[in-house]
Scaffold this motif. Structure first.
Motif, PDB file in Angstrom:
ATOM      1  N   SER A 117       0.874  -1.268   0.140  1.00  0.00           N
ATOM      2  CA  SER A 117      -0.059   0.067   0.006  1.00  0.00           C
ATOM      3  C   SER A 117       0.861   1.274  -0.028  1.00  0.00           C
ATOM      4  N   PRO A 118       0.478   2.424  -0.487  1.00  0.00           N
ATOM      5  CA  PRO A 118       1.157   3.552  -0.602  1.00  0.00           C
ATOM      6  C   PRO A 118       1.634   4.094   0.774  1.00  0.00           C
TER       7      PRO A 118
ATOM      8  N   GLY B 273      -2.607  -3.199   0.189  1.00  0.00           N
ATOM      9  CA  GLY B 273      -1.881  -2.937  -0.831  1.00  0.00           C
ATOM     10  C   GLY B 273      -2.760  -3.687  -2.200  1.00  0.00           C
ATOM     11  N   PRO B 274      -2.388  -3.246  -3.345  1.00  0.00           N
ATOM     12  CA  PRO B 274      -3.133  -3.599  -4.511  1.00  0.00           C
ATOM     13  C   PRO B 274      -3.302  -5.286  -4.646  1.00  0.00           C
ATOM     14  N   ASP B 275      -2.572  -6.023  -4.059  1.00  0.00           N
ATOM     15  CA  ASP B 275      -2.734  -7.503  -4.402  1.00  0.00           C
ATOM     16  C   ASP B 275      -3.250  -8.195  -2.916  1.00  0.00           C
ATOM     17  N   ASP B 276      -3.310  -7.415  -1.989  1.00  0.00           N
ATOM     18  CA  ASP B 276      -3.775  -7.909  -0.685  1.00  0.00           C
ATOM     19  C   ASP B 276      -5.085  -8.308  -0.628  1.00  0.00           C
ATOM     20  N   PRO B 277      -5.548  -9.352   0.139  1.00  0.00           N
ATOM     21  CA  PRO B 277      -7.074  -9.948   0.025  1.00  0.00           C
ATOM     22  C   PRO B 277      -7.918  -8.801   0.645  1.00  0.00           C
ATOM     23  N   ILE B 278      -9.109  -8.433   0.542  1.00  0.00           N
ATOM     24  CA  ILE B 278      -9.964  -7.692   1.008  1.00  0.00           C
ATOM     25  C   ILE B 278     -10.803  -8.675   1.949  1.00  0.00           C
ATOM     26  N   VAL B 279     -10.632  -8.301   3.430  1.00  0.00           N
ATOM     27  CA  VAL B 279     -11.346  -9.084   4.391  1.00  0.00           C
ATOM     28  C   VAL B 279     -12.823  -8.423   4.660  1.00  0.00           C
TER      29      VAL B 279
END
Length: 136
Positions: free
Chosen positions: A74-75, A118-124
């Motif tokens: 993530s930024p 981050g862009p490839d992290d899972p959304i919980v």
């Protein structure tokens, strides 16, 4: 600017176009910026920023990190963020597309650092808290 994880370490980097292919590569800024927090970059004095610009104008092809050797983060590091205060429904177009009446007063809501991913992290999605997630 971006944050990556490379060889088990988080790093603040400059994202560059890879001259060998159509992907990106990353130039490690840790020798100039002491933390991996993008906010710290913006707090640098102009002399340090100029030092970074000069390094990026040099030949960086031999000292960059290829994108396939790291993970884009993530930024902003969510662990250093306390609470973000946000204003919602502040654009007429947004209200209209949501079929929501235009509010007379700003809609204030908060987000916490744990929501930054981050862009490839899972959304919980905790079904005990919500049934529907918004893309924002």
């Amino acid at each position: 600017l971006a944050r990556i994880e490379h060889e088990g370490k988080q790093k603040l980097v400059a994202q560059l176009k890879d001259t060998n292919n159509s992907d990106y590569c990353y130039y490690d800024l840790s020798s100039i910026v002491s933390s991996n927090n993008i906010v710290d970059y913006f707090m640098l004095d102009e002399e340090k920023k100029e030092q970074i610009r000069n390094k990026l104008n040099q030949d960086t092809t031999t000292i960059t990190i290829p994108s396939d050797e790291c993970r884009l983060l993530s930024p902003i590091d969510g662990s250093v963020v306390g609470k973000l205060l946000c204003i919602g429904m502040n654009y007429v177009d947004h209200c209209t597309e949501q079929n929501f009446p235009i509010p007379q007063e700003p809609m204030v809501f908060s987000k916490f650092g744990s929501c930054i991913i981050g862009p490839d992290d899972p959304i919980v999605c905790d079904k005990g808290l919500t049934e529907k997630l918004d893309y924002e």
